[in-house]
Design an enzyme around this catalytic site. Structure first.
Site, mmCIF file in Angstrom:
data_model
loop_
_atom_site.group_PDB
_atom_site.id
_atom_site.type_symbol
_atom_site.label_atom_id
_atom_site.label_comp_id
_atom_site.label_asym_id
_atom_site.label_seq_id
_atom_site.Cartn_x
_atom_site.Cartn_y
_atom_site.Cartn_z
ATOM 1 N N GLU A 37 -7.396 -4.812 -4.245
ATOM 2 C CA GLU A 37 -6.568 -3.609 -5.155
ATOM 3 C C GLU A 37 -6.610 -3.858 -6.327
ATOM 4 O O GLU A 37 -6.507 -4.704 -7.204
ATOM 5 C CB GLU A 37 -5.048 -3.767 -4.561
ATOM 6 C CG GLU A 37 -4.305 -4.030 -2.932
ATOM 7 C CD GLU A 37 -3.392 -3.994 -3.166
ATOM 8 O OE1 GLU A 37 -2.383 -3.715 -3.061
ATOM 9 O OE2 GLU A 37 -2.617 -5.423 -3.004
ATOM 10 N N GLU A 82 -1.032 -9.997 5.759
ATOM 11 C CA GLU A 82 -2.385 -8.558 5.764
ATOM 12 C C GLU A 82 -3.083 -9.407 4.593
ATOM 13 O O GLU A 82 -2.552 -10.130 3.532
ATOM 14 C CB GLU A 82 -0.604 -7.486 4.284
ATOM 15 C CG GLU A 82 -1.810 -6.630 3.966
ATOM 16 C CD GLU A 82 -0.978 -6.054 3.039
ATOM 17 O OE1 GLU A 82 0.367 -5.780 3.204
ATOM 18 O OE2 GLU A 82 -1.417 -5.638 1.930
#
Length: 721
Positions: A208, A203
């Site tokens: 974020e 991933e």
């Protein structure tokens, strides 16, 4: 205008060099940003963005420059984009994830495809999270009939099965939401990875952020964005590594648009904010180990971020969950909603020098952090020093161990430092609430039952500094939540102190943070340091002292035959059940010509019965190559349409199952499946992808009918023929 008609982005380093040689202006520009789409002039240099390269005047590189000639420097050439200039979301580029699954992180939102949660307006994609109860499917792809009701709605857009990429530069200009419980994410996942399921498949988190602008105990407002990789083994053997970044001049990402980017090339991934290169990770610090033919395999160097993997992009705004809901002021502040993630554009480039590797167009910043990542663990058993002494750390770490950490927020670090009169000591520094550092056993989980339980864990500890009220947990770890810990009494700052605890007492403590308990039969991390708050602490002379356990250690399930049930259940196993609705029971009953058989009766849809390994988890890797699972079974009665799943279980959702063809009622039938084939099947339940791990089996034989049934089993065994 956005200048989306431009189709290349030169490497910043090469642009600067070309300009310098031409005696034109210097390569500079602000690191700032604006939400005004006309803030960058059109030019032949690059698509407009608030970056040093695009803030150069249009005259700095004429259209007739050598950028178009055969001697042109390498360029990031635009190959895909969405400028969100229309009036609706382009479904030829994006699809919606629709579910109330919670993202696997206990998030509090349902993702919908409704215009109230995602729409295009004023040249930007709007992803809106709002407070409302909503009910939907409790599975990632929304196909499960099982539903869940959650208190927020939002949207997740993705390019899955529409557009995937391997290597390139990925730019997203966005304005982020704020408030406790907000969790915007711009990230990438593999589509049909050759390296199994998450996270051995990888991933890439481009950006974020959680709880922006939140003030915690008088702190500065939260302002960090994070770039992270997830990799390793499939959950829960996954690891992650990354770095955070804060904008200059105390700017907050929730106040304006900023450009977030990664450059992904073979063997290296780099992170940028407004073209400031702040972090690099390399394949020396990531790895993939995945299940194949029932055994754990090493993926090639570079995996899972290599040329064999194609990744799609995701844009979403989550609410609460394991990260946002557990840091800053914790929970979700309902009063801040609705909140928006605004996306001005998404642009994808390939490197003209080598599209197949992504190499040759790197934009390198001198001050970027090189993230260490994690070293590839050994597959298989390593032999630990046995009684009377196992020195884990004394001036250096034991060769059978490796340093590692759980560091989701970048708040924990560890190093070896020299201490007068002691040589090297191990120093752990924590600056926030989350994270721990530990000694990881290099190979598979170790069986340490050769140690008598009155043996002692012993170490010297010195607190250099700590926040008021901070506590120090030391743990032994069999894989979360199967952890046992102790709160170590702390001496005055600066004072060395020896601490001792018996293994029996440590194990009996269990997990003070969640339900669970470590077992000596399967130790993953032999020494874990977890301060509860800010702390600087040093350790030395970390060891186990004691005697050999009486009677030694009996091998569990030895080759070539292990009878799990034959007239009675095998030693080392116990019958247990998952029975939330009272629909399932099990018993032994006499059967003519067979003696006792194991009988399972289910009257509804929920529940299963299983043979639990008492000293779980256990390593059954030796059965992977040629082992078979065999058993006799008889259907006494069943409801129409009932199916029968047989499983091996490493802890939900890491389960592998097979649907057994059902014979006529009343007929004894033998069934055989290769252990490797069963493991490779993985978890067939739509909500929860996973796969059992032969090196960490907790429940060796699980019976799960889909509906009402009365079924008997006999001669349940593993064997090599």
């Amino acid at each position: 205008m956005k200048n989306h008609e431009l189709d290349f982005k030169p490497s910043l380093t090469n642009v600067c060099l070309g300009i310098a040689l031409a005696s034109l202006i210097g390569c500079g520009g602000s690191g700032g940003s604006s939400n005004n789409k006309s803030s960058a002039a059109a030019s032949s240099v690059a698509p407009a963005s608030s970056t040093p390269a695009s803030s150069m005047p249009a005259s700095s590189m004429p259209a007739s420059s050598s950028a178009a000639s055969s001697s042109a420097p390498p360029e990031w050439k635009l190959v895909w984009s969405d400028e969100f200039d229309g009036t609706s979301i382009d479904t030829s580029k994006w699809n919606f994830e629709k579910n109330c699954w919670g993202g696997g992180n206990n998030e509090q939102q349902c993702y919908t495809d409704r215009p109230v949660n995602a729409f295009v307006a004023d040249g930007a994609l709007n992803i809106v999270a709002q407070r409302e109860d909503f009910t939907g499917s409790d599975s990632p792809e929304g196909e499960s009939p099982t539903t869940k009701t959650l208190p927020y709605t939002s949207a997740r857009l993705r390019t899955k099965n529409i557009q995937e990429w391997t290597f390139g530069r990925f730019e997203i200009r966005a304005k982020l939401p704020f408030g406790q419980g907000t969790w915007p994410a711009i990230w990438m996942l593999p589509t049909n990875s050759p390296y199994g399921t998450w996270a051995s498949s990888g991933e890439i988190d481009i950006m974020e952020a959680v709880n922006l602008k939140v003030v915690t105990n008088g702190s500065e407002p939260e302002a960090a964005v994070h770039g992270t990789l997830h990799f390793g083994r499939n959950w829960p053997g996954n690891v992650n590594s990354g770095a955070d970044y804060k904008l200059p001049n105390n700017a907050n990402p929730a106040d304006d648009f900023h450009e977030y980017a990664v450059e992904w090339e073979e063997g290296e991934i780099r992170w940028y904010v407004d073209d400031v290169h702040f972090a690099t990770q390399r394949d020396t610090g990531w790895y993939s180990q995945y299940m194949q033919d029932g055994t754990l395999k090493d993926a090639p160097v570079g995996a899972p971020f290599d040329r064999f993997s194609k990744y799609h992009m995701l844009l979403n705004l989550a609410v609460g969950g394991n990260w946002a809901g557990n840091v800053n002021n914790k929970g979700v502040d309902e009063s801040v909603f609705p909140q928006k993630l605004l996306v001005d554009y998404v642009r994808v480039y390939e490197c003209s020098a080598s599209p197949t590797t992504g190499k040759g167009c790197a934009t390198i910043g001198a001050n970027a952090e090189l993230v260490a990542g994690h070293q590839r663990p050994v597959i298989g058993q390593v032999e630990l020093p046995g009684p009377p002494l196992f020195v884990m750390y004394d001036n250096s770490l034991a060769s059978v161990l490796q340093f590692d950490s759980y560091n989701p927020d970048g708040k924990i670090s560890h190093s070896q430092v020299e201490e007068a009169g002691r040589g090297n000591v191990w120093n752990v520094v924590k600056t926030g609430a989350n994270g721990n550092a530990y000694f990881k056993i290099k190979g598979d989980p170790a069986d340490m039952r050769n140690w008598a339980t009155d043996s002692e864990l012993v170490f010297d500890v010195k607190v250099n500094s700590k926040a008021e009220g901070a506590k120090l947990l030391v743990k032994i770890d069999s894989g979360w939540p199967n952890v046992s810990d102790v709160s170590v009494p702390l001496a005055a700052d600066g004072e060395w102190k020896e601490y001792r605890i018996t293994l029996a007492d440590l194990l009996d403590n269990g997990n003070s943070l969640a339900g669970g308990q470590a077992t000596l039969a399967s130790v993953v991390n032999s020494f874990v340091v977890d301060p509860s708050a800010e702390m600087n602490v040093s350790f030395d002379n970390i060891r186990i002292e004691g005697e050999e356990a009486d009677g030694g250690v009996t091998e569990f399930a030895p080759l070539p035959l292990f009878n799990m049930y034959n007239d009675n259940i095998a030693a080392g196993l116990q019958v247990q059940s998952y029975n939330p609705a009272g629909h399932i029971t099990s018993s032994e009953k006499a059967e003519a010509g067979r003696g006792n058989v194991f009988n399972v009766v289910k009257t509804g849809t929920d529940g299963n019965v299983f043979f639990n390994v008492i000293t779980n988890p256990v390593n059954l890797s030796k059965w992977g190559a040629q082992g078979k699972l065999k058993f006799d079974f008889k259907i006494n009665s069943k409801a129409e349409g009932t199916k029968l799943l047989i499983k091996m279980d490493s802890g939900w959702p890491n389960v592998s199952d097979v649907s057994i063809p059902l014979p006529a009622d009343g007929v004894w039938t033998e069934y055989t499946i290769g252990v490797a084939d069963l493991i490779d099947n993985g978890n067939s339940v739509p909500c929860c992808p996973g796969i059992a791990k032969l090196n960490a089996i907790t429940n060796i034989f699980v019976v799960e009918p889909s509906g009402a049934i009365d079924v008997s089993f006999d001669n349940v065994r593993l064997l090599v023929e």
